[in-house]
Design an enzyme around this catalytic site. Structure first.
Site, PDB file in Angstrom:
ATOM      1  N   LYS A  83       0.710  -1.138   0.108  1.00  0.00           N
ATOM      2  CA  LYS A  83       0.094   0.008  -0.130  1.00  0.00           C
ATOM      3  C   LYS A  83       0.897   1.297   0.032  1.00  0.00           C
ATOM      4  O   LYS A  83       1.749   1.432   0.762  1.00  0.00           O
ATOM      5  CB  LYS A  83      -0.872   0.051   1.282  1.00  0.00           C
ATOM      6  CG  LYS A  83      -2.174   0.542   1.314  1.00  0.00           C
ATOM      7  CD  LYS A  83      -3.088   0.373   2.426  1.00  0.00           C
ATOM      8  CE  LYS A  83      -4.298   0.846   2.434  1.00  0.00           C
ATOM      9  NZ  LYS A  83      -5.193   0.706   3.903  1.00  0.00           N
TER      10      LYS A  83
HETATM   11  O1  G3P Z   1      -9.050   1.669   4.661  1.00  0.00           O
HETATM   12  C1  G3P Z   1      -8.950   2.984   5.092  1.00  0.00           C
HETATM   13  C2  G3P Z   1      -9.416   3.240   6.408  1.00  0.00           C
HETATM   14  O2  G3P Z   1      -8.739   2.364   7.263  1.00  0.00           O
HETATM   15  C3  G3P Z   1      -9.726   4.447   6.887  1.00  0.00           C
HETATM   16  O3  G3P Z   1     -10.838   4.339   7.699  1.00  0.00           O
HETATM   17  O4  G3P Z   1     -12.376   5.239   9.127  1.00  0.00           O
HETATM   18  O5  G3P Z   1      -9.893   5.623   9.379  1.00  0.00           O
HETATM   19  O6  G3P Z   1     -11.342   6.929   7.635  1.00  0.00           O
HETATM   20  P1  G3P Z   1     -11.089   5.634   8.497  1.00  0.00           P
END
Ligand code: G3P
Length: 217
Positions: A83
């Site tokens: 990634k």
């Molecule tokens: O896959 C990306 C994710 O982990 C981000 O999620 O909820 O931290 O915006 P969030």
């Protein structure tokens, strides 16, 4: 739509994997921190458990650093997707790593033109963060839809991996738009089973069944 689980919590992945709900896993530095585990150890454990791609994120800011980290992470298992962030350095690393035959997930995508660049760089996955756009009172789903249209217009093979999913409704919308993959925390996947009418209907059936005095076994 494939389900990836957005966590580095091995027990949570195992529970959903046993149900056949896990097509892959995504992690990021924040999720590794949350797990309290060593990145290589926990990622190896996840890779051994799950057949599909497991995203492990680089942290270098320059392309050479990302490429070196990506090659190191890819040694963990064959199903590692490296990634990298959506920066010029990330796109350069994406091109080099995909040319080497590795899977690359380009993350932190917030615009359709960023997604177009990632596809041109040969990304295996593009990760638009819809929840974080919603947090700013923007419509994250519009981004998924625009990327879908652009990729379909030119038959790009890069898979749209809807990320930063926060709710069951996000899962529904991503599926309706045609995201190839949605990555969600385990709690969101588990919440998808609930419906008040299911609970009410089951209660009614069980009450009527009890009044018959019958047993099946
Ligand atoms: O896959 C990306 C994710 O982990 C981000 O999620 O909820 O931290 O915006 P969030």
């Amino acid at each position: 739509m494939k389900f990836f689980i957005d966590t580095a919590d091995v027990d949570a992945i195992a529970e959903l994997n046993d149900l056949g709900m896990v097509d892959g896993v995504t992690t990021n530095p924040s999720l590794i921190m949350k797990s309290g585990r060593n990145i290589k150890e926990v990622t190896k454990e996840i890779c051994d458990m799950v057949d599909g791609p497991v995203s492990a994120e680089t942290v270098a800011l320059d392309a050479d650093g990302m490429i070196a980290e990506g090659r190191e992470l890819a040694k963990i298992a064959d199903n590692i997707a490296v990634k990298v962030p959506l920066t010029w350095a990330g796109l350069k690393a994406c091109k080099t790593l995909t040319d080497e035959g590795r899977m690359v997930n380009v993350t932190l995508c917030f615009s359709p033109t960023q997604a177009l660049l990632a596809a041109k760089a040969g990304a295996t996955f593009i990760s638009p963060f819809l929840g974080r756009l919603d947090d700013l009172s923007l419509n994250g789903m519009d981004l998924i839809a625009e990327i879908r249209t652009i990729y379909d217009n030119y038959a790009f093979e890069t898979q749209i991996l809807a990320a930063s999913i926060r709710s069951v409704n996000h899962m529904k919308e991503a599926a309706l738009i045609g995201a190839d993959v949605a990555t969600a925390p385990p709690g969101v996947i588990k919440a998808m089973v609930h419906h008040a009418l299911t609970d009410k209907g089951l209660e009614g059936f069980l009450k009527d069944w009890a009044s018959t005095g019958q047993t099946i076994l």
